[in-house]
Scaffold this motif. Structure first.
Motif, PDB file in Angstrom:
ATOM      1  N   ARG A  49     118.280 -27.495  95.412  1.00  0.00           N
ATOM      2  CA  ARG A  49     119.112 -26.480  96.410  1.00  0.00           C
ATOM      3  C   ARG A  49     118.627 -25.081  96.319  1.00  0.00           C
ATOM      4  O   ARG A  49     118.901 -24.450  97.068  1.00  0.00           O
ATOM      5  CB  ARG A  49     120.464 -26.653  96.077  1.00  0.00           C
ATOM      6  CG  ARG A  49     121.105 -27.975  96.203  1.00  0.00           C
ATOM      7  CD  ARG A  49     122.386 -28.234  95.808  1.00  0.00           C
ATOM      8  NE  ARG A  49     122.773 -29.735  96.330  1.00  0.00           N
ATOM      9  CZ  ARG A  49     123.962 -30.368  96.165  1.00  0.00           C
ATOM     10  NH1 ARG A  49     125.041 -29.531  95.685  1.00  0.00           N
ATOM     11  NH2 ARG A  49     123.978 -31.605  96.493  1.00  0.00           N
ATOM     12  N   ARG A  67     115.814 -25.709 108.546  1.00  0.00           N
ATOM     13  CA  ARG A  67     116.661 -26.382 107.792  1.00  0.00           C
ATOM     14  C   ARG A  67     116.464 -25.872 106.129  1.00  0.00           C
ATOM     15  O   ARG A  67     117.408 -25.925 105.743  1.00  0.00           O
ATOM     16  CB  ARG A  67     116.262 -28.125 107.963  1.00  0.00           C
ATOM     17  CG  ARG A  67     117.116 -28.986 106.965  1.00  0.00           C
ATOM     18  CD  ARG A  67     116.733 -30.320 107.406  1.00  0.00           C
ATOM     19  NE  ARG A  67     115.434 -30.614 106.929  1.00  0.00           N
ATOM     20  CZ  ARG A  67     114.643 -31.790 107.038  1.00  0.00           C
ATOM     21  NH1 ARG A  67     115.394 -32.732 108.027  1.00  0.00           N
ATOM     22  NH2 ARG A  67     113.570 -31.814 106.625  1.00  0.00           N
ATOM     23  N   ALA A  68     115.215 -25.704 105.995  1.00  0.00           N
ATOM     24  CA  ALA A  68     115.136 -25.274 104.524  1.00  0.00           C
ATOM     25  C   ALA A  68     115.646 -23.861 104.333  1.00  0.00           C
ATOM     26  O   ALA A  68     116.333 -23.427 103.333  1.00  0.00           O
ATOM     27  CB  ALA A  68     113.732 -25.283 104.291  1.00  0.00           C
ATOM     28  N   PRO A  74     106.178 -33.298 109.952  1.00  0.00           N
ATOM     29  CA  PRO A  74     107.557 -32.806 110.025  1.00  0.00           C
ATOM     30  C   PRO A  74     108.531 -33.904 110.000  1.00  0.00           C
ATOM     31  O   PRO A  74     108.196 -35.277 110.263  1.00  0.00           O
ATOM     32  CB  PRO A  74     107.450 -32.541 111.611  1.00  0.00           C
ATOM     33  CG  PRO A  74     106.101 -32.182 111.931  1.00  0.00           C
ATOM     34  CD  PRO A  74     105.405 -32.995 110.943  1.00  0.00           C
ATOM     35  N   ASN A  75     109.621 -33.837 109.154  1.00  0.00           N
ATOM     36  CA  ASN A  75     110.388 -34.761 109.090  1.00  0.00           C
ATOM     37  C   ASN A  75     112.036 -34.420 109.319  1.00  0.00           C
ATOM     38  O   ASN A  75     112.915 -34.633 108.322  1.00  0.00           O
ATOM     39  CB  ASN A  75     110.390 -35.176 107.501  1.00  0.00           C
ATOM     40  CG  ASN A  75     110.613 -34.238 106.487  1.00  0.00           C
ATOM     41  OD1 ASN A  75     110.706 -33.195 106.840  1.00  0.00           O
ATOM     42  ND2 ASN A  75     110.617 -34.578 105.421  1.00  0.00           N
ATOM     43  N   PRO A  76     112.370 -34.130 110.486  1.00  0.00           N
ATOM     44  CA  PRO A  76     113.753 -33.610 110.847  1.00  0.00           C
ATOM     45  C   PRO A  76     114.318 -35.075 110.663  1.00  0.00           C
ATOM     46  O   PRO A  76     113.821 -36.336 110.770  1.00  0.00           O
ATOM     47  CB  PRO A  76     113.597 -33.350 112.151  1.00  0.00           C
ATOM     48  CG  PRO A  76     112.333 -33.741 112.706  1.00  0.00           C
ATOM     49  CD  PRO A  76     111.546 -33.779 111.582  1.00  0.00           C
ATOM     50  N   PHE A  77     115.649 -35.122 110.326  1.00  0.00           N
ATOM     51  CA  PHE A  77     116.564 -36.287 110.143  1.00  0.00           C
ATOM     52  C   PHE A  77     116.458 -36.952 111.578  1.00  0.00           C
ATOM     53  O   PHE A  77     117.032 -36.287 112.625  1.00  0.00           O
ATOM     54  CB  PHE A  77     117.694 -36.072 109.745  1.00  0.00           C
ATOM     55  CG  PHE A  77     117.738 -35.837 108.216  1.00  0.00           C
ATOM     56  CD1 PHE A  77     117.460 -36.600 107.244  1.00  0.00           C
ATOM     57  CD2 PHE A  77     118.166 -34.422 107.822  1.00  0.00           C
ATOM     58  CE1 PHE A  77     117.187 -36.300 105.939  1.00  0.00           C
ATOM     59  CE2 PHE A  77     118.208 -34.077 106.577  1.00  0.00           C
ATOM     60  CZ  PHE A  77     117.674 -34.998 105.779  1.00  0.00           C
ATOM     61  N   ALA A 121     122.167 -29.747 107.542  1.00  0.00           N
ATOM     62  CA  ALA A 121     122.192 -30.819 106.726  1.00  0.00           C
ATOM     63  C   ALA A 121     122.187 -30.262 105.059  1.00  0.00           C
ATOM     64  O   ALA A 121     123.281 -30.778 104.439  1.00  0.00           O
ATOM     65  CB  ALA A 121     120.949 -31.637 106.837  1.00  0.00           C
ATOM     66  N   GLY A 122     121.468 -29.151 104.775  1.00  0.00           N
ATOM     67  CA  GLY A 122     121.559 -28.630 103.488  1.00  0.00           C
ATOM     68  C   GLY A 122     122.989 -28.182 103.314  1.00  0.00           C
ATOM     69  O   GLY A 122     123.414 -28.341 102.066  1.00  0.00           O
ATOM     70  N   LEU A 181     125.478 -30.625 102.397  1.00  0.00           N
ATOM     71  CA  LEU A 181     125.346 -31.100 100.938  1.00  0.00           C
ATOM     72  C   LEU A 181     126.130 -30.340 100.027  1.00  0.00           C
ATOM     73  O   LEU A 181     126.651 -30.716  98.979  1.00  0.00           O
ATOM     74  CB  LEU A 181     123.709 -31.413 100.681  1.00  0.00           C
ATOM     75  CG  LEU A 181     123.052 -32.276 101.332  1.00  0.00           C
ATOM     76  CD1 LEU A 181     121.725 -32.519 100.901  1.00  0.00           C
ATOM     77  CD2 LEU A 181     123.777 -33.685 100.944  1.00  0.00           C
ATOM     78  N   PHE A 187     107.421 -30.115 104.471  1.00  0.00           N
ATOM     79  CA  PHE A 187     106.586 -31.193 104.045  1.00  0.00           C
ATOM     80  C   PHE A 187     105.274 -31.284 105.185  1.00  0.00           C
ATOM     81  O   PHE A 187     105.290 -30.651 105.896  1.00  0.00           O
ATOM     82  CB  PHE A 187     107.093 -32.512 104.151  1.00  0.00           C
ATOM     83  CG  PHE A 187     108.150 -32.867 102.992  1.00  0.00           C
ATOM     84  CD1 PHE A 187     107.623 -33.318 101.834  1.00  0.00           C
ATOM     85  CD2 PHE A 187     109.377 -32.276 103.054  1.00  0.00           C
ATOM     86  CE1 PHE A 187     108.697 -33.413 100.784  1.00  0.00           C
ATOM     87  CE2 PHE A 187     110.330 -32.808 102.147  1.00  0.00           C
ATOM     88  CZ  PHE A 187     110.063 -32.923 100.978  1.00  0.00           C
ATOM     89  N   MET A 244     111.920 -26.787 100.314  1.00  0.00           N
ATOM     90  CA  MET A 244     110.477 -27.594 100.717  1.00  0.00           C
ATOM     91  C   MET A 244     110.160 -27.920 102.141  1.00  0.00           C
ATOM     92  O   MET A 244     111.233 -28.238 102.878  1.00  0.00           O
ATOM     93  CB  MET A 244     110.647 -29.068  99.815  1.00  0.00           C
ATOM     94  CG  MET A 244     109.044 -29.313  99.623  1.00  0.00           C
ATOM     95  SD  MET A 244     108.749 -30.289  98.087  1.00  0.00           S
ATOM     96  CE  MET A 244     107.064 -30.249  98.210  1.00  0.00           C
TER      97      MET A 244
END
Lengths: 320, 259
Positions: free
Chosen positions: B85, B162-163, B94-97, B108-109, B112, B91, B89
């Motif tokens: 947290r 997002r990060a 790209p890996n959006p939900f 999203a973070g 959480l 990657f 990070m």
């Protein structure tokens, strides 16, 4: 305009290799065969069922209790859907839990053993489940039902008999047996889909500081949603059509009631056909076939609803 | 907010296999540090050990210390969830939900961290993060569309948004441009320049020009040999590593004579 048509004429025909042709033929005919089979079943059910649907109660020799077809089939439809829905309500959460445990929580060796055991459950014949439900489960459940009736009797679901007793051969027992029967297929499909969750999505969640459960919620469940719906629908299909186990376990009396643990229960279409068919003759046979047609339609409708649910969130499915 | 990282005598293992051996490095705050080196030399593994992401592989563990402003990330009472947290990070791909909208992806973070936010607060966070990631102008009219509908470069900037939305102390980037075209790459590189005023950034890259363009410090990793663990060969100011490295292997790699 003319130049394009000329060009089209000149365009070489795509090369078609024999292997491609053979496999295209095979897969096309397999697809057509399925449609034809389905069509055949539908035609048979309609033709044979129609006389039953239109028959007047007097022609049926009192077999339907003096009711016309629709009055006769309604409690069966209710019982079929009611038993299947309760079975799914019980089975789906358990199946998702088991599948998740196997795919994301269990140590590797345990998870493969567990997966194997679950698959074995699917191989048990339904008559065996029927015996188990009739001779073991219902007896074990009776005290629990009594407890439900005593303490939660004010809820209509757990009202029990008017006299105060409960019946262990009730629709809830039948649904529990159904739940055990549909559990393996739902679990197996969910497990496969959970395992296919892209590692990238899981890592995206973990890198944001997700705990394991949050990771499952953020990346595994959304990815698997349409698969869970499909798995549930397959389970629902099986629960709707399951015959032997229900016929053996349930003491049915053709009523419509939400009471889960009473002695008067609605029967299901499939179980009713199995129980009545040996003694059916004449137009009553057509009536039973017509109830089969109704079951066919219900199963179809359930699948359409499932497709619609999956389709509605297509943009967000992750498939693009 | 930004913090420095001190790594001393770090060995990284996958089960019994020693993947990276004896890393000592200091990564200064509010600067960009690039890790370069041939494939399989352990630079990504090392990067992932900085937010304990390598632990998602069963049996992964480390010896040694990783201190972020004096706090040991591998202390016994340190929860990897909390580490991640604080250290964001990005990657390689790209890996959006995919099932979430752009708006929800950015938050999203935040969700959480289970902060209950007012709608206006959430809106502000989304706008701030998307502006920082240079994506706001492009997506502000379609925040409720799925993140997977964006182009690759936009998706990667969405992942950066997002990060940074959770305001981490450090941002790790694992070859963030390797799946992108040159124009998207240059957008992201500009973004890295802007982000370093607020964050400590560590970036792994295979692209030597990129390392030279974006980083203040560079660390060169290499394998001692086949089947041997990866090692940090040399680290220092980027100008020095690229013009006058101490180690001949570094010079050979940078000049393209091997790797």
């Amino acid at each position: 305009m003319s130049s394009t048509t000329e060009r089209e004429k000149q365009a070489p025909r795509p090369v078609r290799r024999p292997g491609d042709r053979i496999f295209e033929g095979l897969s096309t005919s397999a697809g057509i065969l399925i449609l034809l089979t389905l069509l055949g079943v539908a035609i048979f059910l309609t033709l044979e069922g129609l006389p039953g649907i239109t028959a007047s109660p007097d022609d049926l020799g009192g077999k339907t209790g003096g009711k016309n077809f629709f009055a006769y089939v309604w409690p069966l439809v209710f019982g079929t859907v009611w038993a299947a829905v309760i079975a799914l309500l019980i089975a789906v959460p358990v199946a998702i839990g088991v599948a998740l445990y196997i795919s994301h929580y269990a140590p590797r060796r345990l998870s493969s053993t567990l997966g194997y055991v679950i698959d074995l459950l699917a191989a048990v014949p339904s008559v065996v489940y029927g015996l188990w439900g009739l001779l073991f489960l219902s007896r074990e459940l009776a005290p629990f039902y009594q407890w439900l009736a005593d303490h939660l009797g004010f809820i209509p679901f757990f009202a029990g008999n008017p006299s105060g007793g409960v019946s262990a051969n009730s629709i809830l027992t039948a649904s529990l047996v159904l739940a055990v029967m549909v559990l393996p297929i739902i679990t197996a499909i969910c497990r496969e889909i959970f395992l296919q969750t892209p590692r990238l999505h899981e890592e995206a969640a973990l890198a944001l500081g997700a705990t394991r459960w949050e990771m499952v919620r953020l990346s595994v469940f959304p990815y698997a949603r349409s698969g869970i719906v499909s798995a549930s629908m397959l389970g629902l299909g099986r629960a709707l059509g399951e015959t032997m186990a229900v016929a053996m376990v349930l003491s049915a009396s053709g009523v419509v009631t939400f009471n889960l643990i009473g002695s008067t229960n609605p029967s299901t279409i499939a179980a009713n056909i199995a129980l009545q068919f040996p003694e059916a003759f004449g137009t009553f046979t057509n009536v039973l076939i017509a109830t089969g047609l109704v079951l066919f339609v219900i199963t179809f409708a359930a699948n359409f609803v499932a497709r619609a649910i999956v389709e509605r969130r297509k943009d967000f499915s992750g498939a693009n | 907010m930004a913090k420095s990282i001190d790594v001393s005598d770090l060995n990284i293992y996958y089960g019994d296999f020693l993947a990276v051996e004896g890393v000592n490095i200091t990564i200064p705050a509010k600067s960009v540090t690039a890790f370069i080196g041939p494939s399989g030399c352990g630079k990504s593994t090392f990067l992932r050990s900085l937010n304990r992401m390598h632990e998602v592989i069963k049996g992964a563990h480390v010896d040694g210390k990783v201190l972020v402003d004096g706090t040991d990330l591998y202390a016994a009472d340190m929860d990897p969830v909390n580490v991640r947290r604080l250290i964001g990070m990005v990657f390689q791909r790209p890996n959006p939900f995919p099932t979430m909208s752009i708006y929800d992806n950015v938050l999203a973070g935040q969700k959480l961290n289970s902060k209950k936010m007012k709608k206006s607060e959430a809106d502000d966070t989304v706008e701030r993060a998307l502006r920082q990631a240079g994506l706001w102008a492009e997506v502000k009219d379609r925040l409720n569309r799925p993140g997977s509908g964006l182009s690759g470069g936009q998706q990667q900037r969405l992942c950066i948004a997002r990060a940074v939305a959770v305001q981490p102390e450090i941002l790790l980037m694992d070859e963030p441009c390797s799946a992108l075209d040159p124009i998207s790459t240059s957008v992201i590189e500009d973004l890295i320049h802007e982000l370093k005023t607020e964050y400590t950034i560590v970036i792994v890259t295979h692209n030597m020009q990129q390392a030279a363009r974006v980083s203040d410090d560079t660390a060169f990793f290499n394998l001692a040999g086949v089947g041997q663990p990866g090692k940090l060969v040399e680290s220092g100011r980027t100008e020095k590593i690229f013009s006058n490295p101490d180690n001949p292997a570094t010079e050979a790699y940078i000049q393209g004579r091997f790797g």
